[in-house]
Scaffold this motif. Structure first.
Motif, PDB file in Angstrom:
ATOM      1  N   VAL A  45       0.940  -1.136  -0.055  1.00 14.92           N
ATOM      2  CA  VAL A  45       0.069   0.045  -0.069  1.00 14.92           C
ATOM      3  C   VAL A  45       0.786   1.281   0.116  1.00 14.92           C
ATOM      4  O   VAL A  45       1.836   1.358   0.950  1.00 14.92           O
ATOM      5  CB  VAL A  45      -0.856   0.064   1.373  1.00 14.92           C
ATOM      6  N   GLU A  46       0.748   2.071  -0.914  1.00 11.02           N
ATOM      7  CA  GLU A  46       1.422   3.629  -1.259  1.00 11.02           C
ATOM      8  C   GLU A  46       0.575   4.609  -1.007  1.00 11.02           C
ATOM      9  O   GLU A  46      -0.442   4.461  -1.560  1.00 11.02           O
ATOM     10  CB  GLU A  46       2.207   3.370  -2.367  1.00 11.02           C
ATOM     11  N   SER A  47       1.358   5.862  -0.659  1.00 10.68           N
ATOM     12  CA  SER A  47       0.414   6.878  -0.453  1.00 10.68           C
ATOM     13  C   SER A  47       0.433   7.566  -1.814  1.00 10.68           C
ATOM     14  O   SER A  47       1.391   7.653  -2.634  1.00 10.68           O
ATOM     15  CB  SER A  47       0.766   7.958   0.516  1.00 10.68           C
TER      16      SER A  47
ATOM     17  N   ASP B  74      -5.338  12.610   0.548  1.00 10.66           N
ATOM     18  CA  ASP B  74      -4.843  11.336   1.458  1.00 10.66           C
ATOM     19  C   ASP B  74      -5.142  10.135   0.906  1.00 10.66           C
ATOM     20  O   ASP B  74      -5.334   9.072   1.658  1.00 10.66           O
ATOM     21  CB  ASP B  74      -5.375  11.580   2.566  1.00 10.66           C
TER      22      ASP B  74
ATOM     23  N   LYS C 144      -4.508   6.519  -1.141  1.00  8.78           N
ATOM     24  CA  LYS C 144      -3.709   5.262  -1.291  1.00  8.78           C
ATOM     25  C   LYS C 144      -4.217   4.395  -2.387  1.00  8.78           C
ATOM     26  O   LYS C 144      -5.041   4.488  -2.854  1.00  8.78           O
ATOM     27  CB  LYS C 144      -3.500   4.791   0.091  1.00  8.78           C
TER      28      LYS C 144
END
Length: 523
Positions: free
Chosen positions: A16-18, A37, A39
């Protein structure tokens, strides 16, 4: 070019990446969500999925629906409808309210189903491609995940060969011999060959066991539990253990292996592979196939069990009835009330025939009689429900036209009598004659019996009348007697008036049908 290269393997993964800056999700011109914000989740074999905080959703969400799905990496997903301009998009948003540790970063976030949105504005972000690497290589991964989606042995065989090639196994030909339970055929032989678009399926009869090509083949050797066969087919190994090896060598094969595919019932089926790589099969390649062989066998066993169930049901209860049972009508009382023509065809003088011919010859005559009747019934749209001693019970469902069912039953009766007459006149060993009763009416078509032993049959007055008319025909020197419900479909009928039948409360208006085989009968 043939190569021995096994693709690299990679474990299953989730990350999981922002995302940077603003992202927005739209349905046409309507903004569904807007977030700074957001993801993205990357998961093996799945498309990249964007999640946004629930607070950043810009449209109304309905209450939590009844739908729930489970993921071993993310947890249990709950779903909501999207309510948009009076339109409800069912189960279009999901969330993991209590995400598992691997996916804790998306707890409190929601995702939109692809059908809910039409475009996503990623801003300065660019999503990378999903990693579709294999956990244990193409063959094993496919057996674990994709193979179960294939519904036919032909499709499975083709995909199996293609996955072996993808895994770096240089096969030129693959075949599977699977034995079956069938009154006429011994099994199925599926053959894949490189460059051929379709799978070749051979259906050997039981005579295969006496055929020289099978007797002198690796298939017989392996099937008889004598172990596998491996033979190199290059110039350094000119001796052939089996005749087929020379044929394979002529097609460019360099190596051959036949290995057992054991079924859980103890039968041994056979997998064969032919290689066209100059160096033949590698130990690694054959080791992989051997390790997978028990799993491959289970897939074919499922296919054959399904075919066996269908064949055995059709053999013992008929095609239509068998389909209904396979369709789930397996409980006592399952069935329908239908309008149908019922035919009861009885072998005449069976007791004296058995005495004259002896038991073995009599059974041969009985089988010929049953086959003659069955073929004619089936050719006229009917179904043989059962053999009762030396008699045949057949049904002709009404369908969309009751007159068609009556004509089919009447035509079947006439053709049966005439066919048996032809056989008698031709000097055939079939010395049988028959009595037939036909009636029409509403019957229950379904399961009756005890809780542990069921019979799929027809119950009703029409069935009873048909049987009694057949008995009555013997007493009046006629071969076919039908009820008044059948008579309108008959071209040539002799009125018998109202007939009192055994165990039938009211007289039945009946007719005798004339045929070209009519002659003096010994009732």
């Amino acid at each position: 070019m043939n190569v021995h290269t096994t693709p690299p393997t990679k474990g299953y993964g989730i990350s999981v990446e922002s995302l940077k800056g603003r992202i927005a999700i739209y349905r046409d011109d309507t903004l569904l969500a807007e977030s700074t914000d957001a993801k993205v989740m990357y998961e093996t074999r799945l498309p990249a999925t964007i999640y946004v905080p629930r607070a950043d959703v810009c449209v109304d969400l309905g209450a939590e629906t009844e739908l729930q799905t489970f993921c071993p990496f993310k947890g249990t997903a709950t779903y909501h409808d999207v309510i948009l301009n009076g339109q409800r998009l069912t189960n279009s948003v999901w969330a993991y309210e209590e995400a598992l540790p691997e996916s804790a970063a998306i707890q409190g976030y929601v995702g939109f189903m692809p059908s809910a949105y039409t475009r996503v504005d990623l801003g300065e972000n660019q999503l990378r491609d999903t990693e579709d690497g294999n956990i244990s290589g193409p063959l094993i991964d496919w057996l674990m995940r994709g193979a179960s989606n294939l519904s036919t042995p032909e499709a499975f065989t083709k995909a199996l060969a293609e996955k072996m090639l993808e895994h770096g196994i240089a096969i030129q030909r693959l075949s599977i011999l699977a034995w079956s339970l069938h009154p006429l055929i011994a099994g199925k032989h599926y053959i894949w060959e490189k460059g051929e678009a379709e799978i070749s399926t051979n259906v050997p009869t039981y005579e295969i066991h006496d055929h020289p090509a099978y007797i002198n083949s690796p298939l017989r050797h392996v099937s008889n539990g004598l172990g596998g066969v491996r033979q190199r087919l290059n110039d350094e190994n000119p001796q052939n253990s089996f005749p087929i090896m020379e044929d394979l060598r002529a097609k460019g094969a360099t190596d051959y292996v036949a290995m057992p595919l054991p079924f859980s019932d103890g039968r041994t089926n056979v997998l064969t592979l032919t290689c066209d790589h100059p160096d033949g099969f590698t130990t690694e390649n054959l080791g992989l196939v051997f390790e997978c062989s028990s799993v491959i066998a289970r897939f074919y066993e499922v296919f054959m069990q399904r075919e066996n169930a269908q064949v055995l049901l059709e053999t013992y209860v008929g095609k239509r009835s068998g389909a209904r049972v396979l369709g789930g009508e397996i409980r006592r009382g399952d069935g329908d009330e239908i309008d149908a023509a019922i035919m009861f065809c009885d072998l005449r003088n069976s007791t004296s025939l058995e005495e004259q011919l002896g038991r073995t010859a009599y059974i041969n005559v009985l089988n010929d009689f049953f086959e003659t009747v069955s073929d004619i019934v089936h050719n006229n749209g009917g179904e043989v429900l059962k053999f009762i001693g030396d008699a045949v019970l057949a049904v002709f469902p009404e369908g969309e036209d009751s007159m068609v069912a009556r004509r089919n039953a009447q035509r079947s009766a006439v053709e049966i009598v005439e066919k048996l007459g032809e056989l008698r006149q031709s000097g055939s060993d079939v010395h049988c004659d028959c009595s037939i009763g036909v009636a029409y009416g509403r019957v229950t078509y379904g399961n009756v019996g005890s809780r542990e032993r069921l019979d799929f049959t027809v119950i009703g007055q029409a069935a009873n009348v048909a049987a009694r008319l057949g008995e009555y025909s013997k007493t009046i020197g006629q071969r076919i007697v039908v009820s008044a419900d059948i008579q309108p479909a008959c071209a040539d009928a002799l009125s018998l008036g109202e007939v009192k039948l055994h165990n039938v409360s009211q007289p039945v208006t009946s007719f005798a049908l004339r045929t070209s085989a009519d002659a003096v009968l010994n009732a």
